[in-house]
Design a protein around this motif. Structure first.
Motif, PDB file in Angstrom:
ATOM      1  N   MET A 105     -16.232 -15.809 -44.554  1.00  0.00           N
ATOM      2  CA  MET A 105     -17.416 -14.988 -44.278  1.00  0.00           C
ATOM      3  C   MET A 105     -17.303 -14.321 -42.910  1.00  0.00           C
ATOM      4  N   TYR A 106     -16.837 -15.071 -41.925  1.00  0.00           N
ATOM      5  CA  TYR A 106     -16.651 -14.481 -40.601  1.00  0.00           C
ATOM      6  C   TYR A 106     -15.542 -13.435 -40.606  1.00  0.00           C
ATOM      7  N   ALA A 107     -14.538 -13.648 -41.448  1.00  0.00           N
ATOM      8  CA  ALA A 107     -13.386 -12.741 -41.454  1.00  0.00           C
ATOM      9  C   ALA A 107     -13.590 -11.525 -42.345  1.00  0.00           C
ATOM     10  N   ALA A 108     -14.534 -11.578 -43.281  1.00  0.00           N
ATOM     11  CA  ALA A 108     -14.669 -10.518 -44.276  1.00  0.00           C
ATOM     12  C   ALA A 108     -14.932  -9.156 -43.642  1.00  0.00           C
ATOM     13  N   GLY A 109     -15.829  -9.113 -42.652  1.00  0.00           N
ATOM     14  CA  GLY A 109     -16.116  -7.840 -41.994  1.00  0.00           C
ATOM     15  C   GLY A 109     -14.887  -7.246 -41.341  1.00  0.00           C
ATOM     16  N   ALA A 110     -14.083  -8.114 -40.748  1.00  0.00           N
ATOM     17  CA  ALA A 110     -12.857  -7.627 -40.107  1.00  0.00           C
ATOM     18  C   ALA A 110     -11.858  -7.122 -41.131  1.00  0.00           C
ATOM     19  N   VAL A 111     -11.858  -7.695 -42.329  1.00  0.00           N
ATOM     20  CA  VAL A 111     -10.967  -7.193 -43.382  1.00  0.00           C
ATOM     21  C   VAL A 111     -11.332  -5.755 -43.725  1.00  0.00           C
ATOM     22  N   GLY A 112     -12.639  -5.497 -43.906  1.00  0.00           N
ATOM     23  CA  GLY A 112     -13.070  -4.127 -44.177  1.00  0.00           C
ATOM     24  C   GLY A 112     -12.723  -3.189 -43.050  1.00  0.00           C
ATOM     25  N   SER A 113     -12.901  -3.650 -41.821  1.00  0.00           N
ATOM     26  CA  SER A 113     -12.557  -2.826 -40.663  1.00  0.00           C
ATOM     27  C   SER A 113     -11.067  -2.535 -40.616  1.00  0.00           C
ATOM     28  N   LEU A 114     -10.267  -3.538 -40.946  1.00  0.00           N
ATOM     29  CA  LEU A 114      -8.814  -3.360 -40.905  1.00  0.00           C
ATOM     30  C   LEU A 114      -8.364  -2.327 -41.939  1.00  0.00           C
ATOM     31  N   VAL A 115      -8.977  -2.348 -43.110  1.00  0.00           N
ATOM     32  CA  VAL A 115      -8.632  -1.357 -44.134  1.00  0.00           C
ATOM     33  C   VAL A 115      -8.878   0.053 -43.594  1.00  0.00           C
ATOM     34  N   VAL A 116     -10.009   0.238 -42.907  1.00  0.00           N
ATOM     35  CA  VAL A 116     -10.304   1.552 -42.321  1.00  0.00           C
ATOM     36  C   VAL A 116      -9.266   1.904 -41.260  1.00  0.00           C
ATOM     37  N   SER A 117      -8.926   0.947 -40.398  1.00  0.00           N
ATOM     38  CA  SER A 117      -7.952   1.215 -39.337  1.00  0.00           C
ATOM     39  C   SER A 117      -6.582   1.557 -39.896  1.00  0.00           C
ATOM     40  N   ILE A 131     -20.590 -16.010 -54.171  1.00  0.00           N
ATOM     41  CA  ILE A 131     -19.928 -15.969 -52.863  1.00  0.00           C
ATOM     42  C   ILE A 131     -18.910 -14.849 -52.780  1.00  0.00           C
ATOM     43  N   TRP A 132     -18.221 -14.540 -53.887  1.00  0.00           N
ATOM     44  CA  TRP A 132     -17.199 -13.494 -53.835  1.00  0.00           C
ATOM     45  C   TRP A 132     -17.827 -12.116 -53.682  1.00  0.00           C
ATOM     46  N   LEU A 133     -18.980 -11.901 -54.310  1.00  0.00           N
ATOM     47  CA  LEU A 133     -19.680 -10.632 -54.115  1.00  0.00           C
ATOM     48  C   LEU A 133     -20.216 -10.521 -52.687  1.00  0.00           C
ATOM     49  N   VAL A 134     -20.682 -11.640 -52.149  1.00  0.00           N
ATOM     50  CA  VAL A 134     -21.127 -11.634 -50.748  1.00  0.00           C
ATOM     51  C   VAL A 134     -19.977 -11.221 -49.835  1.00  0.00           C
ATOM     52  N   LEU A 135     -18.808 -11.784 -50.061  1.00  0.00           N
ATOM     53  CA  LEU A 135     -17.649 -11.454 -49.239  1.00  0.00           C
ATOM     54  C   LEU A 135     -17.264  -9.982 -49.386  1.00  0.00           C
TER      55      LEU A 135
END
Length: 449
Positions: free
Chosen positions: A286-298, A334-338
């Motif tokens: 959960m803490y890492a999910a936002g960074a995964v989305g950010s990394l895709v953009v980067s 949980i997977w949809l939340v992520l």
């Protein structure tokens, strides 16, 4: 948006057009621009040092709220970390901005990095006690916030000195990618380390990363203050504030980001949300999910340089962040939340890229530190207050309501700000007077050198 060549320019041959480019060429155009990495040795050192530090800091970022949860069992107590961090961040963030304009920025970065490592050592010692105490967690959180306030303006203000003007958007994207790699690896590894080795090892690794970061930062070239820089003072801080007040598009970036973070930053209650979803194993994800989305953009940020209406992108992406958070709060799987947390992270990354581009391409060097201090407040105070809001609302209602209601409030507040900030919505980096002035000034300096 397609731009047409003036009639006087030769037409582009069909084989050279973007539409007819081979798929591999179009794919390469999406990849991050590595020019700042190749062109500036100091940028490489800062990038590597930052990567190591971010990785370690996220270990502690997960460990502290988890330790508070274990010691108190209270969502309000966990959210209160944001409250104790707020005042030091405001005071030392503004003072740190003045220091960054008045002293060698490299030295300021080194001393604060060493201090942050010492504070991680204090957390380790407290954790090794037979009965760890609660109050040192709050004290250290406040001190870390103070040192972060002193350091961040110097870190941001030094970048335009070591990277060419036209390379700043690419440098911003690379720095963001560095943060995201640490934000993914740090929380993910923290969950494993804490589960199998215990909290002390998270703090040990954080201390090690600070030592490595210091070794890399020592190699940076000196970055002294401008020859006519004033000593740090309240008058100097107010001068920076007056400049920001006159620049309504800058004020707009601060206001939009603070609103988005205040209403839709529920990270403080993630441990409780994981329990509510019957998925404590997914806390690190959960803490890492936002960074995964950010990394895709980067990783696909090659398109950033073709966008010129930066203000509009800031607003649209901030609204997308709030909507994705609302959807994450509604989901029971949980997977949809992520997934929606990852979408939110991608939107936040887009907003951050264009906020930073506006800041770095339009603010004079002699004011960079002080304005970076104000920027620090805009992108840090909001999350701190957001922790308090999310923890308090979760206590009054429930965890899920705190998440989705905050997301909807974010969308509404960003929409209202867009209606009241015409200069932000009209900002165009090709024609903005401040961007043009800074571009011309840096070109003259480069030509003289």
């Amino acid at each position: 948006m397609t731009e047409h060549h003036p009639p006087s320019e030769p037409s582009v041959p069909p084989e050279a057009s973007e539409d007819s480019a081979p798929p591999s060429g179009r794919f390469r155009a999406l990849l991050p621009d590595l020019t700042p990495w190749h062109a500036s040795p100091d940028f490489r050192r800062m990038w590597l040092a930052g990567l190591v530090t971010v990785f370690g800091s996220f270990l502690t970022f997960i460990a502290v709220p988890l330790q508070l949860k274990e010691l108190t069992g209270s969502a309000l107590a966990v959210g209160a970390v944001g409250a104790v961090e707020l005042v030091p961040l405001i005071v030392f963030g503004l003072y740190g901005g003045a220091l960054a304009d008045a002293m060698d920025r490299r030295k300021l970065i080194l001393w604060t990095e060493a201090g942050l490592g010492v504070l991680s050592g204090i957390l380790l010692l407290n954790t090794l006690l037979p009965h760890p105490l609660v109050w040192p967690l709050y004290v250290v959180a406040a001190l870390v916030s103070a040192l972060t306030g002193l350091q961040r303006p110097a870190l941001q203000a030094i970048v335009p000195r070591i990277v060419a003007h036209e390379q700043l958007p690419a440098a911003i994207a690379l720095n963001s990618m560095r943060w995201q790699v640490g934000a993914i690896a740090g929380p993910s590894l923290a969950g494993v380390i804490i589960a199998f080795a215990g909290l002390p090892w998270a703090y040990v690794l954080d201390i090690v990363t600070y030592a490595v970061s210091l070794a890399l930062t020592v190699g940076l070239a000196a970055s002294p203050a401008s020859h006519d820089a004033d000593k740090p003072s309240l008058r100097g801080v107010l001068e920076g504030a007056r400049y920001a007040w006159r620049r309504k598009e800058l004020l707009g970036t601060y206001a939009v980001d603070m609103a988005a973070m205040f209403f839709a930053m529920p990270t403080a209650i993630f441990p409780f949300l994981a329990d509510d979803l019957d998925a404590p194993w997914a806390l690190g994800l959960m803490y890492a999910a936002g960074a995964v989305g950010s990394l895709v953009v980067s990783l696909t940020s090659g398109w950033v340089s073709s966008i010129h209406r930066h203000g509009r992108m800031v607003v649209l992406a901030a609204a997308g962040w709030g909507l994705a958070m609302a959807l994450a709060g509604w989901m029971h799987n949980i997977w949809l939340v992520l997934v929606f947390l990852a979408v939110a992270g991608g939107c936040d990354m887009v907003s951050g890229l264009f906020r930073s581009a506006i800041w770095d391409q339009t603010i004079p060097d002699e004011l960079r530190g002080r304005l970076a201090g104000i920027e620090l407040l805009s992108y840090s105070v909001g999350p701190q207050l957001g922790q308090v809001r999310s923890g308090g609302m979760a206590t009054l209602t429930n965890v899920r309501t705190s998440v989705w209601a905050g997301g909807l409030a974010c969308v509404a507040s960003v929409g209202l700000l867009a209606l009241t900030l015409p200069k932000l919505m009209a900002y165009d980096e090709r024609t903005d007077e401040h961007a043009v002035r800074m571009r011309d000034a840096r070109a003259k300096v480069a030509a003289a050198a």
